[in-house]
Design a protein around this motif. Structure first.
Motif, mmCIF file in Angstrom:
data_model
loop_
_atom_site.group_PDB
_atom_site.id
_atom_site.type_symbol
_atom_site.label_atom_id
_atom_site.label_comp_id
_atom_site.label_asym_id
_atom_site.label_seq_id
_atom_site.Cartn_x
_atom_site.Cartn_y
_atom_site.Cartn_z
ATOM 1 N N LEU A 179 -50.916 -2.893 4.301
ATOM 2 C CA LEU A 179 -49.659 -1.760 4.240
ATOM 3 C C LEU A 179 -49.272 -1.637 5.735
ATOM 4 O O LEU A 179 -49.900 -1.758 6.713
ATOM 5 C CB LEU A 179 -50.492 -0.401 4.050
ATOM 6 N N SER A 180 -47.877 -1.575 5.748
ATOM 7 C CA SER A 180 -47.256 -1.465 7.292
ATOM 8 C C SER A 180 -46.291 -0.260 7.235
ATOM 9 O O SER A 180 -45.831 0.029 6.031
ATOM 10 C CB SER A 180 -46.401 -2.959 7.607
ATOM 11 N N LEU A 181 -46.182 0.139 8.270
ATOM 12 C CA LEU A 181 -45.232 1.295 8.580
ATOM 13 C C LEU A 181 -43.983 0.961 9.490
ATOM 14 O O LEU A 181 -44.185 0.145 10.457
ATOM 15 C CB LEU A 181 -45.935 2.492 9.197
ATOM 16 N N LYS A 182 -42.853 1.361 9.155
ATOM 17 C CA LYS A 182 -41.690 0.956 9.905
ATOM 18 C C LYS A 182 -41.621 1.983 10.975
ATOM 19 O O LYS A 182 -40.829 1.664 12.169
ATOM 20 C CB LYS A 182 -40.483 0.872 9.441
ATOM 21 N N GLU A 183 -42.158 3.265 11.007
ATOM 22 C CA GLU A 183 -42.125 4.132 11.989
ATOM 23 C C GLU A 183 -43.649 4.553 12.266
ATOM 24 O O GLU A 183 -44.337 4.471 11.199
ATOM 25 C CB GLU A 183 -41.488 5.558 11.568
ATOM 26 N N THR A 184 -43.797 5.192 13.474
ATOM 27 C CA THR A 184 -45.215 5.432 13.928
ATOM 28 C C THR A 184 -45.023 7.239 14.246
ATOM 29 O O THR A 184 -46.093 7.415 14.530
ATOM 30 C CB THR A 184 -45.780 4.813 14.911
ATOM 31 N N GLY A 185 -43.996 7.743 14.039
ATOM 32 C CA GLY A 185 -43.806 9.255 14.316
ATOM 33 C C GLY A 185 -42.702 9.799 14.247
ATOM 34 O O GLY A 185 -41.716 9.071 13.717
ATOM 35 N N GLY A 186 -42.475 11.089 14.385
ATOM 36 C CA GLY A 186 -41.335 11.677 14.481
ATOM 37 C C GLY A 186 -41.467 13.147 14.763
ATOM 38 O O GLY A 186 -42.518 13.776 15.294
ATOM 39 N N SER A 187 -40.486 14.055 14.391
ATOM 40 C CA SER A 187 -40.612 15.422 14.326
ATOM 41 C C SER A 187 -39.509 16.170 13.522
ATOM 42 O O SER A 187 -38.602 15.434 13.043
ATOM 43 C CB SER A 187 -40.445 15.804 15.916
ATOM 44 N N GLY A 188 -40.006 17.344 13.088
ATOM 45 C CA GLY A 188 -39.088 18.047 12.167
ATOM 46 C C GLY A 188 -39.224 17.103 10.898
ATOM 47 O O GLY A 188 -40.345 16.699 10.520
ATOM 48 N N LEU A 189 -37.968 17.204 10.128
ATOM 49 C CA LEU A 189 -38.001 16.574 8.899
ATOM 50 C C LEU A 189 -37.725 15.124 9.007
ATOM 51 O O LEU A 189 -36.768 14.515 9.706
ATOM 52 C CB LEU A 189 -36.781 17.191 7.820
ATOM 53 N N GLY A 190 -38.635 14.246 8.672
ATOM 54 C CA GLY A 190 -38.574 12.643 8.690
ATOM 55 C C GLY A 190 -38.982 11.997 7.570
ATOM 56 O O GLY A 190 -39.640 12.629 6.762
ATOM 57 N N TYR A 191 -38.609 10.855 7.774
ATOM 58 C CA TYR A 191 -39.176 9.841 6.529
ATOM 59 C C TYR A 191 -39.974 8.576 7.197
ATOM 60 O O TYR A 191 -39.491 7.997 8.418
ATOM 61 C CB TYR A 191 -37.818 9.459 5.917
ATOM 62 N N LEU A 192 -40.885 8.405 6.490
ATOM 63 C CA LEU A 192 -42.057 7.127 6.841
ATOM 64 C C LEU A 192 -41.690 6.113 6.021
ATOM 65 O O LEU A 192 -42.074 6.208 4.629
ATOM 66 C CB LEU A 192 -43.551 7.765 6.849
ATOM 67 N N HIS A 193 -41.118 5.074 6.205
ATOM 68 C CA HIS A 193 -40.999 4.014 5.427
ATOM 69 C C HIS A 193 -42.024 3.085 5.489
ATOM 70 O O HIS A 193 -42.449 2.558 6.678
ATOM 71 C CB HIS A 193 -39.549 3.181 5.953
ATOM 72 N N CYS A 194 -42.555 2.711 4.106
ATOM 73 C CA CYS A 194 -43.888 1.954 4.359
ATOM 74 C C CYS A 194 -43.451 0.750 3.177
ATOM 75 O O CYS A 194 -42.499 0.674 2.355
ATOM 76 C CB CYS A 194 -44.680 2.831 3.575
ATOM 77 N N SER A 195 -44.256 -0.217 3.646
ATOM 78 C CA SER A 195 -44.209 -1.598 2.793
ATOM 79 C C SER A 195 -45.762 -1.990 2.486
ATOM 80 O O SER A 195 -46.487 -1.819 3.522
ATOM 81 C CB SER A 195 -43.508 -2.666 3.570
ATOM 82 N N VAL A 196 -45.969 -2.798 1.227
ATOM 83 C CA VAL A 196 -47.046 -3.346 0.753
ATOM 84 C C VAL A 196 -46.673 -4.690 0.395
ATOM 85 O O VAL A 196 -45.666 -4.848 -0.051
ATOM 86 C CB VAL A 196 -47.796 -2.692 -0.213
ATOM 87 N N THR A 197 -47.828 -5.566 0.487
ATOM 88 C CA THR A 197 -47.731 -6.941 0.100
ATOM 89 C C THR A 197 -48.220 -6.996 -1.529
ATOM 90 O O THR A 197 -48.729 -6.162 -1.920
ATOM 91 C CB THR A 197 -48.550 -7.794 0.909
ATOM 92 N N ASP A 198 -48.039 -8.393 -1.973
ATOM 93 C CA ASP A 198 -48.783 -8.430 -3.290
ATOM 94 C C ASP A 198 -50.055 -8.307 -3.412
ATOM 95 O O ASP A 198 -50.894 -8.584 -2.497
ATOM 96 C CB ASP A 198 -48.263 -9.881 -3.876
ATOM 97 N N ASN A 199 -50.449 -7.836 -4.487
ATOM 98 C CA ASN A 199 -52.272 -7.654 -4.671
ATOM 99 C C ASN A 199 -52.546 -8.625 -5.736
ATOM 100 O O ASN A 199 -52.343 -8.573 -6.679
ATOM 101 C CB ASN A 199 -52.554 -6.136 -4.957
ATOM 102 N N LEU A 200 -53.061 -9.748 -5.252
ATOM 103 C CA LEU A 200 -53.402 -10.883 -6.132
ATOM 104 C C LEU A 200 -54.705 -10.782 -6.626
ATOM 105 O O LEU A 200 -55.220 -11.556 -7.212
ATOM 106 C CB LEU A 200 -53.178 -12.228 -5.302
ATOM 107 N N GLU A 201 -55.562 -9.624 -6.284
ATOM 108 C CA GLU A 201 -56.919 -9.438 -6.976
ATOM 109 C C GLU A 201 -56.849 -8.668 -8.141
ATOM 110 O O GLU A 201 -55.916 -8.180 -8.543
ATOM 111 C CB GLU A 201 -57.800 -8.579 -5.741
#
Length: 124
Positions: free
Chosen positions: A64-86
């Motif tokens: 899992l990776s995050l495009k942002e690592t913080g903010g203040s007030g109303l914010g959006y945390l954009h996340c990405s995951v890789t394929d799960n081949l298990e």
């Protein structure tokens, strides 16, 4: 200043009308504390609200990776995951924190056999 106050009140009202999963306090809130995903790579967004600065970090799950690592007030945390081949579903954890509160969001991704929805909350 009046314009910002109106925008702030509108944001709070919008957040209060969200689904039952919304976890909120006066200092930090997130739209969901569990996200179920399919097996393939995906991007998704968490909505975070705080009346102070907040930080975000992945505390479990290198897939899992995050495009942002913080903010203040109303914010959006954009996340990405890789394929799960298990075969099994897997869990990652995102920790949101401000000086007075911490919230952990569980990200559950389906595998070849086990789906994310089949993983009970008590195993997270």
């Amino acid at each position: 200043m009046k314009r910002y106050a109106i925008l702030f009140v509108a944001a709070v009202m919008a957040l209060c009308s969200c689904s039952k999963e919304w976890t909120s306090g006066l200092d930090l809130g997130v739209n969901s504390t569990r996200v179920n995903l399919g097996q393939l790579s995906d991007d998704f967004v968490l909505t975070v609200f705080s009346n102070q600065a907040w930080d975000a970090e992945v505390v479990e799950g290198e897939w899992l990776s995050l495009k942002e690592t913080g903010g203040s007030g109303l914010g959006y945390l954009h996340c990405s995951v890789t394929d799960n081949l298990e075969n099994n579903a897997r869990v990652a954890k995102v920790q949101l924190s401000c000086p007075s509160r911490t919230i952990v969001v569980n990200i559950v991704q389906s595998g070849n056999v086990e789906t994310a929805a089949s993983v009970p909350d008590n195993l997270l």
